[in-house]
Design an enzyme around this catalytic site. Structure first.
Site, short mmCIF file in Angstrom:
data_model
loop_
_atom_site.label_atom_id
_atom_site.label_comp_id
_atom_site.label_asym_id
_atom_site.label_seq_id
_atom_site.Cartn_x
_atom_site.Cartn_y
_atom_site.Cartn_z
N ILE A 1 0.83 -1.20 0.00
CA ILE A 1 0.00 0.00 0.00
C ILE A 1 0.87 1.26 0.00
O ILE A 1 0.57 2.22 -0.72
CB ILE A 1 -0.94 0.00 1.22
CG1 ILE A 1 -2.02 -1.08 1.03
CG2 ILE A 1 -1.58 1.36 1.43
CD1 ILE A 1 -2.97 -1.21 2.21
N GLU A 2 1.93 1.25 0.79
CA GLU A 2 2.72 2.46 0.94
C GLU A 2 3.53 2.82 -0.30
O GLU A 2 3.52 3.96 -0.74
CB GLU A 2 3.66 2.32 2.15
CG GLU A 2 2.95 2.31 3.50
CD GLU A 2 2.27 3.63 3.81
OE1 GLU A 2 2.66 4.66 3.24
OE2 GLU A 2 1.32 3.62 4.63
N THR A 3 4.24 1.84 -0.86
CA THR A 3 5.16 2.17 -1.95
C THR A 3 5.18 1.14 -3.07
O THR A 3 6.12 1.11 -3.87
CB THR A 3 6.60 2.32 -1.42
OG1 THR A 3 7.00 1.10 -0.77
CG2 THR A 3 6.73 3.47 -0.44
N TYR B 1 -7.94 2.57 5.49
CA TYR B 1 -6.56 2.14 5.26
C TYR B 1 -6.30 0.81 5.98
O TYR B 1 -5.76 -0.13 5.39
CB TYR B 1 -5.59 3.20 5.77
CG TYR B 1 -4.13 2.81 5.66
CD1 TYR B 1 -3.36 3.19 4.57
CD2 TYR B 1 -3.51 2.05 6.66
CE1 TYR B 1 -2.04 2.83 4.46
CE2 TYR B 1 -2.19 1.67 6.56
CZ TYR B 1 -1.45 2.07 5.46
OH TYR B 1 -0.13 1.70 5.36
#
Length: 330
Positions: free
Chosen positions: A125-127, A313
């Site tokens: 999800i982040e990168t 999230y």
């Protein structure tokens, strides 16, 4: 003296063009004084790097320092939000990342008791597993947000202080670091204070590196959740049907479990019989275009919201982790 003379000349020429270096602001100068006195930074070095950041200014930004009006937008519907992250490509790439870093993820599980699929999902999800770490110069980002008319100036000044300390502690040139538009960095998208408090040297090479070391990223995410009291391999969430009067207990904001299953059973909630009476629970409501989803959440769901306070999230991370795990085990 020659350095300061040149700096003053540069400032004078830029002010006339409505563009000034960060050192123009008294608040920046006070910040530099603080870093020199409190943390023993070299003043000339700080003046040099702060002079690289230029602001486009208006009378309001200098004289009144008016804060930008903040209008809260309605949240994106959960079904649309979920679709941004639960994609076939992200799931497949998550399986590949797991396979490529199998030994490290097993060691992280053993060390911190955080499931591998959760760690992989967060990185996804982040990168996108390190593929998209951000292109914004982090020092410039934090400086502009700390000393112009952005919201949360105090927060960004604290992050700027931690960023400079983080750079020095890890021997990284501050101007070389790039990240998100809001100052998050590396595989994990940690802000500077989180980098200093939770990042670990999981590959044991003597450097804490969240920019190019997947191992350090894996260990740091696991350590982050461990420090936020992740319950070892505990349950995260399960769907639940709620009657109309019960919906008031399903929060759209992140909700910390406080009352036990026994308490909720006495209130008439249909809590599954396999859940221990002493288990603390909360209820989450995820808004959708048609019918909202309601979920029974456990402590570990709340811990997921410590990474990002948005319930959507945390739920997306949970769902993605389940999809990745399912495909990995096939």
């Amino acid at each position: 003296m020659r350095f300061f003379t040149l700096t003053l000349l540069l400032i004078s020429s830029l002010v006339s063009a409505k563009i000034v270096p960060a050192t123009y602001f008294k608040t920046t100068q006070n910040f530099i004084d603080k870093m020199v006195k409190k943390h023993d930074f070299n003043r000339d070095e700080l003046l040099t790097i702060f002079a690289t950041v230029k602001f486009k200014i208006t009378d309001k930004s200098i004289k009144k320092k008016d804060k930008k009006k903040y209008v809260k937008k309605p949240p994106m519907a959960w079904d649309k939000y979920r679709g941004l992250f639960l994609t076939e490509a992200r799931i497949n790439n998550g399986v590949k990342f797991w396979q490529d870093n199998l030994a490290t993820l097993k060691r992280a599980e053993k060390t911190y008791n955080v499931p591998a699929e959760i760690i992989v999902a967060i990185l996804g999800i982040e990168t996108s597993y390190g593929a998209k770490k951000g292109t914004h110069p982090t020092f410039k980002t934090l400086t502009i947000r700390a000393f112009t008319n952005y919201r949360r100036q105090r927060f960004y000044r604290n992050e700027l202080e931690n960023f400079l300390l983080m750079s020095r502690e890890n021997a990284i040139a501050p101007l070389s670091i790039k990240g998100s538009y809001a100052g998050a960095m590396g595989y994990t998208q940690f802000i500077a204070s989180s980098y200093r408090h939770y990042a670990v040297d999981f590959d044991h090479d003597g450097v804490v590196d969240l920019f190019s070391s997947p191992a350090d990223a894996i260990g740091s995410i696991a350590n982050y959740f461990d420090k936020h009291h992740w319950h070892d391999f505990g349950e995260i969430a399960r769907p639940i049907s709620l009657h109309t009067k019960q919906l008031q207990h399903a929060k759209r904001a992140n909700s910390k479990p406080k009352m036990t299953a026994k308490y909720w059973r006495k209130q008439g909630f249909d809590i599954d019989t396999d859940i221990n009476n002493k288990t603390k629970l909360a209820f989450v409501r995820l808004p959708q275009k048609k019918i909202d989803e309601n979920w029974l959440t456990f402590w570990n769901f709340y811990v997921l919201t410590r990474y990002n306070h948005d319930n959507r999230y945390a739920m997306a991370a949970y769902h993605l982790s389940e999809k990745i795990k399912q495909q990995f085990n096939q």
